[in-house]
Design a protein around this motif. Sequence first.
Motif, PDB file in Angstrom:
ATOM      1  N   SER A  26       6.571  -3.565 -11.984  1.00  0.00           N
ATOM      2  CA  SER A  26       7.265  -4.832 -11.782  1.00  0.00           C
ATOM      3  C   SER A  26       7.535  -5.077 -10.298  1.00  0.00           C
ATOM      4  O   SER A  26       7.365  -6.201  -9.802  1.00  0.00           O
ATOM      5  CB  SER A  26       8.585  -4.815 -12.569  1.00  0.00           C
ATOM      6  N   ILE A  27       7.930  -4.043  -9.595  1.00  0.00           N
ATOM      7  CA  ILE A  27       8.198  -4.156  -8.152  1.00  0.00           C
ATOM      8  C   ILE A  27       6.924  -4.561  -7.416  1.00  0.00           C
ATOM      9  O   ILE A  27       6.943  -5.474  -6.585  1.00  0.00           O
ATOM     10  CB  ILE A  27       8.771  -2.833  -7.595  1.00  0.00           C
ATOM     11  N   CYS A  28       5.813  -3.906  -7.732  1.00  0.00           N
ATOM     12  CA  CYS A  28       4.540  -4.240  -7.067  1.00  0.00           C
ATOM     13  C   CYS A  28       4.137  -5.690  -7.365  1.00  0.00           C
ATOM     14  O   CYS A  28       3.718  -6.412  -6.459  1.00  0.00           O
ATOM     15  CB  CYS A  28       3.440  -3.278  -7.493  1.00  0.00           C
ATOM     16  N   CYS A  29       4.271  -6.110  -8.610  1.00  0.00           N
ATOM     17  CA  CYS A  29       3.939  -7.494  -8.971  1.00  0.00           C
ATOM     18  C   CYS A  29       4.816  -8.481  -8.209  1.00  0.00           C
ATOM     19  O   CYS A  29       4.330  -9.509  -7.722  1.00  0.00           O
ATOM     20  CB  CYS A  29       4.098  -7.709 -10.476  1.00  0.00           C
ATOM     21  N   GLU A  30       6.097  -8.172  -8.112  1.00  0.00           N
ATOM     22  CA  GLU A  30       7.012  -9.060  -7.397  1.00  0.00           C
ATOM     23  C   GLU A  30       6.655  -9.144  -5.917  1.00  0.00           C
ATOM     24  O   GLU A  30       6.696 -10.223  -5.308  1.00  0.00           O
ATOM     25  CB  GLU A  30       8.460  -8.609  -7.583  1.00  0.00           C
ATOM     26  N   SER A  84       8.560   6.198 -18.819  1.00  0.00           N
ATOM     27  CA  SER A  84       7.887   4.927 -19.124  1.00  0.00           C
ATOM     28  C   SER A  84       8.651   3.742 -18.536  1.00  0.00           C
ATOM     29  O   SER A  84       8.047   2.826 -17.975  1.00  0.00           O
ATOM     30  CB  SER A  84       7.733   4.755 -20.635  1.00  0.00           C
ATOM     31  N   LEU A  85       9.966   3.771 -18.650  1.00  0.00           N
ATOM     32  CA  LEU A  85      10.784   2.699 -18.071  1.00  0.00           C
ATOM     33  C   LEU A  85      10.671   2.686 -16.553  1.00  0.00           C
ATOM     34  O   LEU A  85      10.563   1.623 -15.934  1.00  0.00           O
ATOM     35  CB  LEU A  85      12.254   2.868 -18.487  1.00  0.00           C
ATOM     36  N   HIS A  86      10.690   3.854 -15.954  1.00  0.00           N
ATOM     37  CA  HIS A  86      10.621   3.955 -14.497  1.00  0.00           C
ATOM     38  C   HIS A  86       9.259   3.469 -13.993  1.00  0.00           C
ATOM     39  O   HIS A  86       9.182   2.719 -13.009  1.00  0.00           O
ATOM     40  CB  HIS A  86      10.876   5.400 -14.059  1.00  0.00           C
ATOM     41  N   LYS A  87       8.206   3.861 -14.678  1.00  0.00           N
ATOM     42  CA  LYS A  87       6.864   3.433 -14.299  1.00  0.00           C
ATOM     43  C   LYS A  87       6.733   1.912 -14.440  1.00  0.00           C
ATOM     44  O   LYS A  87       6.150   1.250 -13.579  1.00  0.00           O
ATOM     45  CB  LYS A  87       5.822   4.141 -15.150  1.00  0.00           C
ATOM     46  N   ALA A  88       7.296   1.360 -15.502  1.00  0.00           N
ATOM     47  CA  ALA A  88       7.263  -0.098 -15.702  1.00  0.00           C
ATOM     48  C   ALA A  88       8.004  -0.799 -14.567  1.00  0.00           C
ATOM     49  O   ALA A  88       7.585  -1.873 -14.107  1.00  0.00           O
ATOM     50  CB  ALA A  88       7.864  -0.465 -17.058  1.00  0.00           C
ATOM     51  N   ASP A 130       0.837  -1.207   0.000  1.00  0.00           N
ATOM     52  CA  ASP A 130       0.000   0.000   0.000  1.00  0.00           C
ATOM     53  C   ASP A 130       0.872   1.257   0.000  1.00  0.00           C
ATOM     54  O   ASP A 130       0.624   2.205  -0.748  1.00  0.00           O
ATOM     55  CB  ASP A 130      -0.933   0.026   1.213  1.00  0.00           C
ATOM     56  N   TYR A 131       1.893   1.242   0.844  1.00  0.00           N
ATOM     57  CA  TYR A 131       2.812   2.379   0.898  1.00  0.00           C
ATOM     58  C   TYR A 131       3.494   2.577  -0.457  1.00  0.00           C
ATOM     59  O   TYR A 131       3.572   3.708  -0.964  1.00  0.00           O
ATOM     60  CB  TYR A 131       3.874   2.182   1.987  1.00  0.00           C
ATOM     61  N   CYS A 132       3.988   1.487  -1.049  1.00  0.00           N
ATOM     62  CA  CYS A 132       4.691   1.576  -2.340  1.00  0.00           C
ATOM     63  C   CYS A 132       3.782   2.133  -3.424  1.00  0.00           C
ATOM     64  O   CYS A 132       4.203   2.992  -4.204  1.00  0.00           O
ATOM     65  CB  CYS A 132       5.221   0.212  -2.775  1.00  0.00           C
ATOM     66  N   GLU A 133       2.556   1.662  -3.478  1.00  0.00           N
ATOM     67  CA  GLU A 133       1.635   2.149  -4.505  1.00  0.00           C
ATOM     68  C   GLU A 133       1.412   3.652  -4.361  1.00  0.00           C
ATOM     69  O   GLU A 133       1.424   4.380  -5.353  1.00  0.00           O
ATOM     70  CB  GLU A 133       0.318   1.381  -4.449  1.00  0.00           C
ATOM     71  N   THR A 134       1.225   4.123  -3.146  1.00  0.00           N
ATOM     72  CA  THR A 134       1.045   5.560  -2.911  1.00  0.00           C
ATOM     73  C   THR A 134       2.321   6.319  -3.252  1.00  0.00           C
ATOM     74  O   THR A 134       2.285   7.342  -3.949  1.00  0.00           O
ATOM     75  CB  THR A 134       0.653   5.821  -1.445  1.00  0.00           C
ATOM     76  N   HIS A 135       3.446   5.819  -2.786  1.00  0.00           N
ATOM     77  CA  HIS A 135       4.734   6.462  -3.055  1.00  0.00           C
ATOM     78  C   HIS A 135       5.008   6.519  -4.555  1.00  0.00           C
ATOM     79  O   HIS A 135       5.401   7.568  -5.084  1.00  0.00           O
ATOM     80  CB  HIS A 135       5.862   5.713  -2.336  1.00  0.00           C
ATOM     81  N   LEU A 143      12.585 -12.906   0.133  1.00  0.00           N
ATOM     82  CA  LEU A 143      12.008 -11.613   0.481  1.00  0.00           C
ATOM     83  C   LEU A 143      13.097 -10.648   0.938  1.00  0.00           C
ATOM     84  O   LEU A 143      13.150  -9.496   0.504  1.00  0.00           O
ATOM     85  CB  LEU A 143      10.950 -11.789   1.566  1.00  0.00           C
ATOM     86  N   ARG A 144      13.994 -11.128   1.795  1.00  0.00           N
ATOM     87  CA  ARG A 144      15.126 -10.294   2.239  1.00  0.00           C
ATOM     88  C   ARG A 144      15.969  -9.847   1.050  1.00  0.00           C
ATOM     89  O   ARG A 144      16.372  -8.685   0.955  1.00  0.00           O
ATOM     90  CB  ARG A 144      15.993 -11.085   3.226  1.00  0.00           C
ATOM     91  N   SER A 145      16.237 -10.773   0.151  1.00  0.00           N
ATOM     92  CA  SER A 145      17.037 -10.468  -1.034  1.00  0.00           C
ATOM     93  C   SER A 145      16.342  -9.423  -1.902  1.00  0.00           C
ATOM     94  O   SER A 145      16.968  -8.466  -2.372  1.00  0.00           O
ATOM     95  CB  SER A 145      17.272 -11.748  -1.831  1.00  0.00           C
ATOM     96  N   PHE A 146      15.037  -9.594  -2.098  1.00  0.00           N
ATOM     97  CA  PHE A 146      14.274  -8.630  -2.896  1.00  0.00           C
ATOM     98  C   PHE A 146      14.346  -7.236  -2.279  1.00  0.00           C
ATOM     99  O   PHE A 146      14.584  -6.252  -2.976  1.00  0.00           O
ATOM    100  CB  PHE A 146      12.806  -9.066  -3.013  1.00  0.00           C
ATOM    101  N   LEU A 147      14.117  -7.141  -0.977  1.00  0.00           N
ATOM    102  CA  LEU A 147      14.132  -5.839  -0.317  1.00  0.00           C
ATOM    103  C   LEU A 147      15.501  -5.174  -0.422  1.00  0.00           C
ATOM    104  O   LEU A 147      15.601  -3.966  -0.643  1.00  0.00           O
ATOM    105  CB  LEU A 147      13.685  -5.967   1.138  1.00  0.00           C
ATOM    106  N   GLY A 148      16.559  -5.959  -0.292  1.00  0.00           N
ATOM    107  CA  GLY A 148      17.908  -5.420  -0.449  1.00  0.00           C
ATOM    108  C   GLY A 148      18.154  -4.924  -1.862  1.00  0.00           C
ATOM    109  O   GLY A 148      18.706  -3.836  -2.072  1.00  0.00           O
TER     110      GLY A 148
END
Length: 108
Positions: free
Chosen positions: A51-55, A43-47, A19-24, A74-79
């Motif tokens: 991708s981050i939200c889907c992941e 466009s690349l940044h938005k994509a 939720d925070y990421c989507e708002t940010h 999950l730890r690896s993704f966040l890093g």
Amino acid sequence: AVEKSPAEVLSVHLVSFVDYCETHFRDEEELLTLARYPEAEFSLHKAEHESICCEIFELNERLVKEEEGIREKLRSFLGRWLVEHILKCDKSFSPYVKDFVDFQPPRR
């Protein structure tokens, strides 16, 4: 009251993080538009945001199922997100945002 498993507790926090990421991301994209960030880069940044939200959603589903090794993924993704997206990708638009902010009249 039924006590939640560690995976369920973590999942609740992950949903809040989404939720925070989507708002940010929405706010950031609006700022980039106002700052006239070049369309191709935007466009690349938005994509990448999408991708981050889907992941995150995928990781959350795997977390709820308590898949083996999911916490490490999950730890690896966040890093990766912190280093690759925030410290590298977001830094690329800072000159545009800085120029935009510098030319804004002060708020009253």
